[in-house]
Design a protein around this motif. Structure first.
Motif, mmCIF file in Angstrom:
data_model
loop_
_atom_site.group_PDB
_atom_site.id
_atom_site.type_symbol
_atom_site.label_atom_id
_atom_site.label_comp_id
_atom_site.label_asym_id
_atom_site.label_seq_id
_atom_site.Cartn_x
_atom_site.Cartn_y
_atom_site.Cartn_z
ATOM 1 N N VAL A 90 -0.044 0.492 7.107
ATOM 2 C CA VAL A 90 -1.035 0.492 6.039
ATOM 3 C C VAL A 90 -1.558 1.914 5.852
ATOM 4 C CG1 VAL A 90 -3.352 -0.272 5.389
ATOM 5 C CG2 VAL A 90 -1.724 -1.907 6.344
ATOM 6 N N ILE A 91 -1.623 2.376 4.635
ATOM 7 C CA ILE A 91 -2.092 3.732 4.364
ATOM 8 C C ILE A 91 -3.616 3.746 4.450
ATOM 9 C CG2 ILE A 91 -2.166 5.602 2.688
ATOM 10 C CD1 ILE A 91 0.405 4.455 1.481
ATOM 11 N N PRO A 92 -4.170 4.496 5.399
ATOM 12 C CA PRO A 92 -5.630 4.479 5.565
ATOM 13 C C PRO A 92 -6.325 5.476 4.632
ATOM 14 C CG PRO A 92 -4.647 5.830 7.266
ATOM 15 C CD PRO A 92 -3.502 5.314 6.441
ATOM 16 N N LEU A 93 -7.608 5.243 4.428
ATOM 17 C CA LEU A 93 -8.420 6.202 3.694
ATOM 18 C C LEU A 93 -8.454 7.539 4.423
ATOM 19 C CD1 LEU A 93 -11.553 4.156 2.625
ATOM 20 C CD2 LEU A 93 -10.178 5.578 1.109
ATOM 21 N N PRO A 94 -8.487 8.639 3.689
ATOM 22 C CA PRO A 94 -8.668 9.934 4.347
ATOM 23 C C PRO A 94 -9.997 9.949 5.090
ATOM 24 C CG PRO A 94 -7.955 10.223 2.081
ATOM 25 C CD PRO A 94 -8.285 8.787 2.240
ATOM 26 N N THR A 95 -9.974 10.432 6.309
ATOM 27 C CA THR A 95 -11.200 10.462 7.117
ATOM 28 C C THR A 95 -11.542 11.862 7.604
ATOM 29 O OG1 THR A 95 -9.898 9.919 9.089
ATOM 30 C CG2 THR A 95 -10.898 8.086 7.899
ATOM 31 N N TYR A 144 -7.217 0.554 -0.419
ATOM 32 C CA TYR A 144 -6.724 1.899 -0.687
ATOM 33 C C TYR A 144 -5.207 1.936 -0.610
ATOM 34 C CZ TYR A 144 -5.872 6.900 -0.326
ATOM 35 O OH TYR A 144 -5.398 8.160 -0.537
ATOM 36 N N ASP A 145 -4.634 1.227 0.346
ATOM 37 C CA ASP A 145 -3.183 1.182 0.496
ATOM 38 C C ASP A 145 -2.520 0.714 -0.792
ATOM 39 O OD1 ASP A 145 -0.660 0.788 2.501
ATOM 40 O OD2 ASP A 145 -0.802 -0.923 1.131
ATOM 41 N N ALA A 146 -3.133 -0.261 -1.458
ATOM 42 C CA ALA A 146 -2.537 -0.826 -2.667
ATOM 43 C C ALA A 146 -2.345 0.232 -3.743
ATOM 44 C CB ALA A 146 -3.415 -1.966 -3.189
ATOM 45 N N PRO A 151 0.279 9.201 -0.065
ATOM 46 C CA PRO A 151 -0.686 10.273 -0.359
ATOM 47 C C PRO A 151 -1.948 10.103 0.458
ATOM 48 C CG PRO A 151 -0.764 8.612 -2.056
ATOM 49 C CD PRO A 151 0.312 8.194 -1.108
ATOM 50 N N THR A 152 -1.887 10.500 1.691
ATOM 51 C CA THR A 152 -3.036 10.243 2.557
ATOM 52 C C THR A 152 -3.876 11.466 2.818
ATOM 53 O OG1 THR A 152 -1.677 10.687 4.506
ATOM 54 C CG2 THR A 152 -1.777 8.410 3.741
ATOM 55 N N GLY A 153 -3.330 12.660 2.622
ATOM 56 C CA GLY A 153 -4.099 13.846 2.957
ATOM 57 C C GLY A 153 -4.382 13.865 4.446
ATOM 58 N N ARG A 210 1.108 9.833 7.946
ATOM 59 C CA ARG A 210 2.183 9.527 7.016
ATOM 60 C C ARG A 210 2.715 8.136 7.334
ATOM 61 N NH1 ARG A 210 4.207 14.200 4.547
ATOM 62 N NH2 ARG A 210 3.392 16.129 5.418
ATOM 63 N N SER A 211 2.673 7.294 6.348
ATOM 64 C CA SER A 211 3.174 5.934 6.529
ATOM 65 C C SER A 211 4.334 5.719 5.579
ATOM 66 C CB SER A 211 2.065 4.921 6.220
ATOM 67 O OG SER A 211 0.984 5.132 7.079
#
Length: 957
Positions: A194-199, A400-402, A460-462, A469-470
């Motif tokens: 799952v692509i997480p929010l940038p933290t 966010y992943d969506a 695009p996770t930054g 990177r997923s």
């Protein structure tokens, strides 16, 4: 025989009765098939321009608040407390400025085996309905399957089988409502990818709002006076909605009724929550918030939910209200999550691209589906801000992943289009490449159909915590056999609906693959090769535009960059690539009489392959639409945050181009769509009236040739009349002379029916009638190249494109019935002496200008209506906040006064049919879209508010 006929009638009646009882049986499954087909097929027959409010009714994203003192020092925070979680980048939604509608079956949390559990009762009901649907309704019911396409159907303007605005009859009071049910996903995203929010820490982004000085007391009094006028206009329209359309989507501002084109979930109420808060209408805000508990997102009389409309009107409105109220009302976030979870089901496809018109009922949603082959760009790319903000508030990465996967696909596709940097208006999002079908030879092994796995791509996770990177390539292999017992059992029956095609029929076809060239090969024998975003199949010419059907995808790029604190560089890269391409290929300066007023317009282009080698394959479309007016504000914001100083000048000229379009009309309101004349270059553009006249008479040569033929015909007719009259006199004289010698006169004389003399022996009156008939027949024929065949066509062709966004001028016929007004104009006929059968070029042009009320410099008004759109005043407001120039307030006030004068009704404000006709009593369309309150009046209000109120350094609008 008579008895037999009676029995036959009775048998037929009995069959219909049994069928009706069956269709009204359990769960009213008839509503999903017959009801859907009838309502949608009728709706899809509307003209594309009728649905421009769908394509085009793009609204701005939610207002996003910066919650820390300095954006440069902001950090990403994710709180377990949803009601108080700040944005991971410092932004939070505060004022919804968008309106669309959609709902979809939700993606559920998958268990270890990838299938979510459900109660035995729910399983029995769902499986029973699904089984019945697959075995009986599937062959005849895929309005649903069509809706997956997300592209326009024949005669429609949006999604295959789906439209943004679509009213359906209310359900029967005795019927049992069908509710959305949480279902297991067919293509779940494993938790570890799952692509997480940038933290990480937010990047340094320059402040963008002008540093205003303190205003004088006189200036404050004048400003507040204007702001109060705007506020009273809002209260008037809100009162009409509250009285006549409470908990419905829209009020009818003329008649006082209501309509529900967006699923019937109170679109105006939800979309306007942020404006109520911004204007300080606390009592109205509290009342509207309390009413949210009466909205059921889990059911609707509408069978499909348009993702785009629902996301921006409903989800955006709720999230903005949550932020503006600082999480005070728990019901707002509760409803936000309820709706978002339903919408998440639209992403349950093999490549996780969303189904833009999602059929949410369990009987359809329980089956696996693909995204469409002709998705609208604006629909695909305008979900990012709302889902991102919800992820920031709730701390749930699935939202966010969506949208991150959509961003990644758009980023990869951007450099591969016919115009690198820009995306075409329609995109194939199916992820399914359909190869040529080979005929299976005798004895050859049967090919097993496979649903393609998503392609490998970076997210695009930054800077993120955890996996930065997923990749989808890390997902476990998954085919239909893994989906579950029911899906596996019905695998072959589902294949035809799993592979989306570009269809226009409202009824399902035997196959969703185009096998017309190999119709002897079963469609379920075709493998599906994975692919990324690409052009729709069988398309040679693609349309590139920043206007309707594309606008908000570009608009969201810099705003999403701000929302994520600059931690996802893809948004900046995509924005700058798009702006560079637009500056080079689409931007033009239109020719207007005010030579010292340099305005700019972002045009569109129709592009074929190899246009760089053959310039004829690139056709600039020099149109200015109201939807394009957001570009001034976007260019300005991008100039500030990305350090593109030259773009600020372009931003001002783009905004002023829309203001000019307002000032040019008789009502002071810009039309929906007009054509302009591009100058050869932007640096100098002298006014050329000859050029304008040529544009107003594009078929001059054909028209004049037709006139010349008509003159020749009339001369020939006159000669025949004169000859016939002479023969008649000779005959009369002969007959008189013959009376003296009756014995020499024949008893009878027959007029020859053939031969050269026959025609001349006709009576003058008969000849005259025939000549007139021939003349009218000739007049009724269109000149060469004309698409019109109606004999009563006006010479100036003034109304041919009145309500058509894509209408083009057609060659006029030679004879004009100028004395007979069209039904649209309903004007008294011109005096007969003013009818000019053979106008010169100048006379023809002057007639067109007068009849069509054309502004100087405009060769064609393609669509004359105004539907209360916000884009122009949005850019005027942004330019004032960016530059501090008071001229923008002055321009905005003139715009408001014009709109108020033309649209005010007893119960609100109405869209108008023709901005070229001031004072026309039948001009109101009896329609008030939610964005009038949610956006247009909000921007007018903010324009005359103190600059610190909803500062652009604190909020993303």
């Amino acid at each position: 025989m008579l008895r037999y006929r009676r029995y036959r009638v009775f048998i037929i009646v009995a069959i219909f009765a049994v069928g009706a009882l069956y269709h009204f049986s359990t769960f009213r499954s008839w509503d999903r098939t017959t009801g859907q087909t009838s309502s949608q097929s009728e709706d899809n027959q509307k003209d594309a321009v009728e649905a421009k409010e769908e394509i085009g009714a793009t609204k701005a994203p939610p207002i996003l608040k910066i919650e820390q003192t300095s954006l440069q020092e902001s950090t990403t925070l994710t709180s377990s407390n949803p009601s108080s979680s700040p944005s991971s980048t410092g932004f939070s939604t505060t004022a919804a400025t968008s309106s669309r509608n959609s709902a979809a079956a939700q993606v559920t949390e998958s268990s270890s085996d990838g299938v979510a559990s459900k109660s035995s009762t729910e399983a029995l009901i769902t499986d029973s309905i699904a089984s019945s649907l697959i075995s009986t309704a599937a062959p005849s019911s895929t309005t649903a399957s069509d809706a997956e396409g997300g592209g326009p159907a024949k005669g429609g303007s949006f999604g295959l089988g789906g439209q943004g605005r679509h009213e359906v009859p209310p359900p029967l009071s005795s019927g049992t409502p069908i509710y959305w049910t949480r279902l297991p996903e067919h293509f779940p995203v494993p938790n570890d990818v799952v692509i997480p929010l940038p933290t990480g820490k937010a990047k340094s982004i320059p402040k963008i709002q002008f540093q205003f000085k303190d205003e004088t007391s006189a200036a404050k009094i004048e400003r507040e006076k204007k702001r109060n006028v705007v506020k009273e206009a809002f209260k008037h329209a809100w009162a009409g909605y509250r009285q006549y359309a409470w908990l419905h989507d829209e009020v009818k501002p003329v008649s006082g009724g209501h309509r529900d084109p967006f699923c019937g979930w109170a679109a105006t109420l939800v979309d306007t929550l942020d404006t109520l808060a911004i204007m300080g209408l606390d009592e109205e805000f509290a009342e509207a918030t309390e009413a949210l508990s009466q909205i059921e997102f889990t059911t609707s009389p509408r069978l499909d939910i348009p993702m785009f409309e629902t996301t921006i009107r409903y989800l955006g409105g709720l999230l903005a209200a949550h932020d503006l109220s600082q999480g005070k009302y728990g019901i707002i976030l509760e409803k936000s999550k309820e709706l978002a979870d339903i919408l998440m089901g639209a992403f349950d496809t093999p490549n996780r691209m969303p189904i833009m018109y999602y059929f949410w009922r369990p009987t359809f949603a329980s089956n696996p589906h693909r995204a469409g082959t002709r998705a609208v760009l604006a629909e695909l790319g305008s979900l990012s801000m709302e889902f991102t903000r919800l992820a920031q508030i709730t701390g749930e990465d699935k939202y966010y992943d969506a949208i991150a996967r959509i961003t990644n696909e758009l980023h990869m596709y951007q450099s591969q289009t016919k115009v690198p940097g820009l995306w075409p208006k329609y995109i194939d999002t199916s992820g399914c490449k359909k190869p040529d079908v080979a005929v299976q030879q005798p004895g050859q092994a049967e090919q097993i159909p496979v649903i393609a796995e998503p392609r490998s791509r970076e997210a695009p996770t930054g800077e993120t915590s955890g996996s930065a990177r997923s990749r989808v390539e890390d997902w476990p292999e998954r085919t239909l056999a893994d989906i579950g017992t029911q899906a596996a059992a019905d695998d072959k029956k589902l294949q035809k609906r799993q592979l989306e095609m570009d269809q226009s029929s409202e009824q399902p076809q035997p196959s969703s693959l185009d096998t017309s060239e190999h119709n002897h090969v079963p469609a379920d024998k075709v493998d599906c090769q994975p692919q990324g975003l690409t052009s729709p199949p069988n398309v040679r010419t693609e349309h590139f535009t920043f206007g309707g059907a594309a606008d908000s995808t570009y608009e969201y790029l810099p705003k999403q960059y701000l929302l994520l604190g600059g931690q996802v560089p893809e948004y900046r890269e995509m924005y700058e690539s798009a702006i560079d391409a637009a500056n080079k290929h689409l931007l033009f300066r239109p020719m207007i009489p005010e030579e010292d007023r340099e305005i700019l317009v972002v045009g569109s282009a129709d592009v074929k392959e190899n246009w760089t080698q053959d310039p004829e394959n690139f056709k600039l479309v020099p149109d200015q639409s109201h939807l394009l007016c957001f570009t001034g504000g976007m260019w300005g914001i991008g100039s500030k945050i990305f350090g593109r100083e030259a773009d600020m000048e372009i931003a001002e000229k783009l905004t002023d181009g829309c203001v000019w379009a307002y000032e040019a009309t008789a009502t002071g309101i810009m039309p929906e769509l007009i054509s302009m004349m591009p100058c050869d270059n932007r640096t100098s553009c002298a006014w050329n009236q000859t050029h304008w006249y040529s544009a107003l008479d594009p078929f001059r040569e054909q028209r004049e040739d037709s006139q010349q033929r008509m003159k020749q015909n009339e001369l020939a007719i006159e000669a025949e009349r004169a000859l016939a009259a002479g023969i008649a006199k000779d005959t009369e004289k002969t007959e008189l002379e013959g009376t003296s010698d009756l014995e020499e006169t024949p008893a009878s004389y027959e007029i020859p029916t053939s031969g050269p003399i026959a025609k001349r022996q006709l009576e003058p009156s008969d000849q005259s009638e025939r000549s007139e008939s021939a003349k009218e027949s000739k007049d009724s024929e269109p000149s060469k190249g004309s698409k019109e065949s109606e004999p009563s066509k006006k010479i100036e062709n003034s109304e041919s494109s009145e309500h058509s966004e894509t209408a083009k001028p057609t060659p006029p016929v030679a004879k004009a019935h100028l004395g007979k007004p069209s039904a649209v104009d309903q004007e008294p006929p011109l005096p007969s002496e003013t009818i000019n059968m053979y106008p010169t070029h100048e006379e023809y042009v002057e007639m067109r200008i007068k009849r069509e009320r054309l502004p100087i410099g405009v060769p064609l008004v393609r669509s004359k209506d105004y539907i209360l759109r916000p884009e122009a005043i949005e850019s005027v407001f942004i330019m004032y906040r960016l530059t501090g120039d008071e001229k923008w307030r002055e321009k905005g006030w003139m715009m408001f006064q014009s709109i108020e004068n033309a649209t005010l009704t007893e119960h609100g404000h109405s869209a108008i049919k023709d901005v070229m006709r001031p004072g026309w009593e039948n001009n109101h369309k009896d329609q008030m879209e939610s964005f009038w309150l949610a956006e247009t009046l909000k921007y007018f209000y903010l324009l005359f508010s103190p600059p610190s109120h909803i500062s652009l350094d604190d909020y993303v609008l």
